[in-house]
Design a protein around this motif. Structure first.
Motif, PDB file in Angstrom:
ATOM      1  N   GLU A 161      -0.445  -5.412  -2.854  1.00  0.00           N
ATOM      2  CA  GLU A 161      -0.626  -3.983  -2.639  1.00  0.00           C
ATOM      3  C   GLU A 161      -2.057  -3.555  -2.918  1.00  0.00           C
ATOM      4  OE1 GLU A 161       2.333  -2.336  -5.154  1.00  0.00           O
ATOM      5  OE2 GLU A 161       3.936  -2.539  -3.671  1.00  0.00           O
ATOM      6  N   ALA A 162      -2.638  -4.097  -3.988  1.00  0.00           N
ATOM      7  CA  ALA A 162      -4.020  -3.764  -4.304  1.00  0.00           C
ATOM      8  C   ALA A 162      -4.950  -4.194  -3.184  1.00  0.00           C
ATOM      9  CB  ALA A 162      -4.432  -4.430  -5.618  1.00  0.00           C
ATOM     10  N   ALA A 163      -4.709  -5.385  -2.635  1.00  0.00           N
ATOM     11  CA  ALA A 163      -5.550  -5.868  -1.546  1.00  0.00           C
ATOM     12  C   ALA A 163      -5.358  -5.016  -0.296  1.00  0.00           C
ATOM     13  CB  ALA A 163      -5.212  -7.325  -1.246  1.00  0.00           C
ATOM     14  N   ASP A 164      -4.124  -4.641  -0.004  1.00  0.00           N
ATOM     15  CA  ASP A 164      -3.856  -3.783   1.145  1.00  0.00           C
ATOM     16  C   ASP A 164      -4.607  -2.456   1.013  1.00  0.00           C
ATOM     17  OD1 ASP A 164      -2.189  -5.639   2.259  1.00  0.00           O
ATOM     18  OD2 ASP A 164      -0.339  -4.708   1.528  1.00  0.00           O
ATOM     19  N   ALA A 165      -4.518  -1.873  -0.174  1.00  0.00           N
ATOM     20  CA  ALA A 165      -5.164  -0.589  -0.398  1.00  0.00           C
ATOM     21  C   ALA A 165      -6.674  -0.713  -0.277  1.00  0.00           C
ATOM     22  CB  ALA A 165      -4.789  -0.053  -1.780  1.00  0.00           C
ATOM     23  N   ALA A 166      -7.227  -1.808  -0.831  1.00  0.00           N
ATOM     24  CA  ALA A 166      -8.674  -2.012  -0.777  1.00  0.00           C
ATOM     25  C   ALA A 166      -9.153  -2.209   0.652  1.00  0.00           C
ATOM     26  CB  ALA A 166      -9.063  -3.222  -1.629  1.00  0.00           C
ATOM     27  N   GLN A 167      -8.402  -2.947   1.455  1.00  0.00           N
ATOM     28  CA  GLN A 167      -8.797  -3.215   2.830  1.00  0.00           C
ATOM     29  C   GLN A 167      -8.618  -1.983   3.704  1.00  0.00           C
ATOM     30  OE1 GLN A 167     -10.121  -5.981   4.238  1.00  0.00           O
ATOM     31  NE2 GLN A 167     -10.288  -6.917   2.219  1.00  0.00           N
ATOM     32  N   GLY A 168      -7.561  -1.225   3.458  1.00  0.00           N
ATOM     33  CA  GLY A 168      -7.255  -0.091   4.314  1.00  0.00           C
ATOM     34  C   GLY A 168      -7.803   1.229   3.813  1.00  0.00           C
ATOM     35  N   GLY A 169      -8.311   1.233   2.589  1.00  0.00           N
ATOM     36  CA  GLY A 169      -8.874   2.452   2.046  1.00  0.00           C
ATOM     37  C   GLY A 169      -7.841   3.448   1.575  1.00  0.00           C
ATOM     38  N   GLY A 170      -6.603   3.021   1.423  1.00  0.00           N
ATOM     39  CA  GLY A 170      -5.569   3.945   0.985  1.00  0.00           C
ATOM     40  C   GLY A 170      -4.415   3.218   0.359  1.00  0.00           C
ATOM     41  N   ALA A 171      -3.302   3.938   0.220  1.00  0.00           N
ATOM     42  CA  ALA A 171      -2.131   3.350  -0.409  1.00  0.00           C
ATOM     43  C   ALA A 171      -1.476   2.327   0.506  1.00  0.00           C
ATOM     44  CB  ALA A 171      -1.129   4.459  -0.752  1.00  0.00           C
ATOM     45  N   ALA A 172      -0.822   1.358  -0.090  1.00  0.00           N
ATOM     46  CA  ALA A 172      -0.123   0.331   0.670  1.00  0.00           C
ATOM     47  C   ALA A 172       1.145   0.921   1.297  1.00  0.00           C
ATOM     48  CB  ALA A 172       0.255  -0.829  -0.253  1.00  0.00           C
ATOM     49  N   PRO A 173       1.614   0.320   2.394  1.00  0.00           N
ATOM     50  CA  PRO A 173       2.865   0.796   3.006  1.00  0.00           C
ATOM     51  C   PRO A 173       4.023   0.730   2.018  1.00  0.00           C
ATOM     52  CG  PRO A 173       1.725  -0.757   4.444  1.00  0.00           C
ATOM     53  CD  PRO A 173       1.019  -0.780   3.127  1.00  0.00           C
ATOM     54  N   ALA A 174       4.984   1.634   2.212  1.00  0.00           N
ATOM     55  CA  ALA A 174       6.091   1.715   1.273  1.00  0.00           C
ATOM     56  C   ALA A 174       7.032   0.526   1.381  1.00  0.00           C
ATOM     57  CB  ALA A 174       6.867   3.011   1.501  1.00  0.00           C
ATOM     58  N   ARG A 175       7.207  -0.020   2.590  1.00  0.00           N
ATOM     59  CA  ARG A 175       8.134  -1.129   2.774  1.00  0.00           C
ATOM     60  C   ARG A 175       7.414  -2.337   3.344  1.00  0.00           C
ATOM     61  NH1 ARG A 175      13.395  -0.363   2.179  1.00  0.00           N
ATOM     62  NH2 ARG A 175      13.854  -2.193   3.424  1.00  0.00           N
ATOM     63  N   LYS A 176       7.783  -3.525   2.850  1.00  0.00           N
ATOM     64  CA  LYS A 176       7.205  -4.764   3.360  1.00  0.00           C
ATOM     65  C   LYS A 176       8.265  -5.797   3.690  1.00  0.00           C
ATOM     66  CE  LYS A 176       2.734  -4.352   1.049  1.00  0.00           C
ATOM     67  NZ  LYS A 176       1.881  -4.493   2.247  1.00  0.00           N
ATOM     68  N   GLY A 177       9.398  -5.780   2.965  1.00  0.00           N
ATOM     69  CA  GLY A 177      10.433  -6.770   3.196  1.00  0.00           C
ATOM     70  C   GLY A 177      11.307  -6.413   4.383  1.00  0.00           C
ATOM     71  N   ILE A 178      12.271  -7.304   4.685  1.00  0.00           N
ATOM     72  CA  ILE A 178      13.112  -7.120   5.859  1.00  0.00           C
ATOM     73  C   ILE A 178      14.520  -6.649   5.501  1.00  0.00           C
ATOM     74  CG2 ILE A 178      11.835  -8.840   7.187  1.00  0.00           C
ATOM     75  CD1 ILE A 178      14.115 -10.822   6.578  1.00  0.00           C
ATOM     76  N   GLY A 179      14.827  -6.547   4.230  1.00  0.00           N
ATOM     77  CA  GLY A 179      16.169  -6.186   3.806  1.00  0.00           C
ATOM     78  C   GLY A 179      16.439  -4.700   3.871  1.00  0.00           C
ATOM     79  N   VAL A 180      17.714  -4.344   3.687  1.00  0.00           N
ATOM     80  CA  VAL A 180      18.116  -2.933   3.708  1.00  0.00           C
ATOM     81  C   VAL A 180      18.574  -2.453   2.340  1.00  0.00           C
ATOM     82  CG1 VAL A 180      18.747  -2.995   6.147  1.00  0.00           C
ATOM     83  CG2 VAL A 180      20.472  -3.524   4.414  1.00  0.00           C
ATOM     84  N   HIS A 181      18.717  -3.362   1.379  1.00  0.00           N
ATOM     85  CA  HIS A 181      19.126  -2.967   0.030  1.00  0.00           C
ATOM     86  C   HIS A 181      18.481  -3.904  -0.974  1.00  0.00           C
ATOM     87  CE1 HIS A 181      21.679  -1.133  -3.058  1.00  0.00           C
ATOM     88  NE2 HIS A 181      21.797  -2.352  -3.556  1.00  0.00           N
ATOM     89  N   ASP A 182      17.718  -3.348  -1.902  1.00  0.00           N
ATOM     90  CA  ASP A 182      17.031  -4.144  -2.911  1.00  0.00           C
ATOM     91  C   ASP A 182      17.946  -4.464  -4.092  1.00  0.00           C
ATOM     92  OD1 ASP A 182      14.761  -4.007  -1.405  1.00  0.00           O
ATOM     93  OD2 ASP A 182      13.746  -2.524  -2.672  1.00  0.00           O
ATOM     94  N   ILE A 183      17.759  -5.644  -4.673  1.00  0.00           N
ATOM     95  CA  ILE A 183      18.476  -6.023  -5.885  1.00  0.00           C
ATOM     96  C   ILE A 183      17.618  -5.626  -7.083  1.00  0.00           C
ATOM     97  CG2 ILE A 183      19.402  -7.938  -7.233  1.00  0.00           C
ATOM     98  CD1 ILE A 183      19.772  -9.436  -4.565  1.00  0.00           C
TER      99      ILE A 183
END
Length: 344
Positions: free
Chosen positions: A29-51
């Protein structure tokens, strides 16, 4: 910049999926934010319910009441989590580590909370340390019932030292043709020889004591399968698998159960350290081809919306179950506590 692309870039520099596959979500997430200049996307995985992860404060009252347990590598990460939970479950804890200040702090916190614990400073690859930890268990708490052989390293640098890549790079993980003798010797010394010497000292007393007991060795998913770029780590964790199976055969006769846990993608200080070394290596080398990133996530990590790693508490829960009387029929097994990494 997507997390997978970040990992591919790191892998090209390090060719080390045994470390790059163990990155925490925070890094990505830190790398995403640094590269994109903002917050990282809220979702990255493929599931519909987190454990949801197990609470680090969860424990089973009195499960180890009156028992004495050795925990090597108690200074931080899974070892510290295990030592604290064991004490809360009634155990007398003998913590062992070569990072003196942090190890003493872990044990000191247990005592301040009202638990019973003592600290042994030393290197588990030295006979003196292994003999002393057993001696402390016997003289201070009256015996030894269980052991968690958790101490381990991923690279050949002393894990209590700050990172100085320019001076330490000969001790850092590498492909075989670039790996140094010092890197190989140091990792094997701690991860394989250290587990052997810990087991030997523990079992000498447990056989003499003749009250049975249980031991858990902390391995790795790299002890169950191949990984790129970390030859000494992979070899040493395969050694832990072999030691576990061999010892289980020899000591079932004495009522001593011996198992191992083998995790992937777990958020620990060792992985944090590996990440820093990989980034330093990437900066110096500029990258190169690698096969090591064809697979990076466990099943559960890939499905989770934040692609979170396993937590120390989740791993410790299995370790303590295997130590406990609840696992009375389990021995000689190498459990893949890997979120499904070796399943698919």
């Amino acid at each position: 910049m997507e997390r997978r692309e970040l990992l591919k870039g790191i892998a090209m520099a390090a060719s080390a999926s045994a470390t790059t596959g163990l990155l925490s979500v925070a890094h990505a997430e830190a790398a995403d934010a640094a590269q994109g200049g903002g917050a990282a996307p809220a979702r990255k995985g493929i599931g519909v319910h987190d454990i949801p992860p197990l609470s680090p404060d969860y424990f089973v009252p009195d499960r180890f009441k009156g028992r004495t347990v050795i925990v090597t590598g108690c200074a931080r990460g899974m070892g510290a989590q295990a030592a604290r939970r064991l004490a809360r479950e009634g155990a007398n804890v003998v913590g062992v580590d070569w990072i003196e200040k942090l190890g003493a702090e872990t044990i000191g916190a247990i005592v301040r909370e009202g638990g019973k614990a003592d600290f042994v400073f030393g290197d588990v690859a030295q006979n003196e340390t292994c003999d002393k930890m057993v001696q402390v268990a016997v003289t201070k708490f009256g015996g030894l019932h269980h052991a968690l052989n958790n101490a381990g390293v991923m690279d050949g640098v002393y894990s209590g030292a700050p990172i100085d890549y320019a001076k330490q790079k000969h001790l850092v993980f590498n492909q075989v043709h670039e790996a140094s003798d010092e890197y190989w010797d140091n990792v094997i010394r701690t991860n394989a020889t250290g587990v052997f010497k810990s087991l030997r000292a523990e079992l000498r007393h447990m056989v003499k004591q003749n009250t049975g007991g249980s031991i858990v060795n902390v391995g790795s998913v790299t002890g169950l399968t191949g990984f790129g770029g970390t030859p000494a780590y992979v070899a040493s964790k395969h050694a832990v698998t072999g030691l576990t199976r061999s010892a289980a055969i020899d000591y079932a006769y004495y009522g001593i159960r011996i198992n191992s846990v083998n995790m992937a993608n777990t958020a620990t200080p060792m992985v944090e350290r590996a990440m820093q070394l990989i980034m330093a290596k990437r900066k110096e080398s500029g990258g190169g081809p690698s096969m090591s990133m064809m697979k990076t996530d466990s099943l559960l990590q890939a499905a989770d919306s934040r692609k979170r790693d396993a937590t120390p508490a989740e791993q410790v829960a299995v370790m303590l179950f295997l130590l406990s009387d609840e696992a009375s029929n389990l021995t000689g097994a190498v459990y893949a506590t890997d979120g499904g990494y070796t399943t698919y």
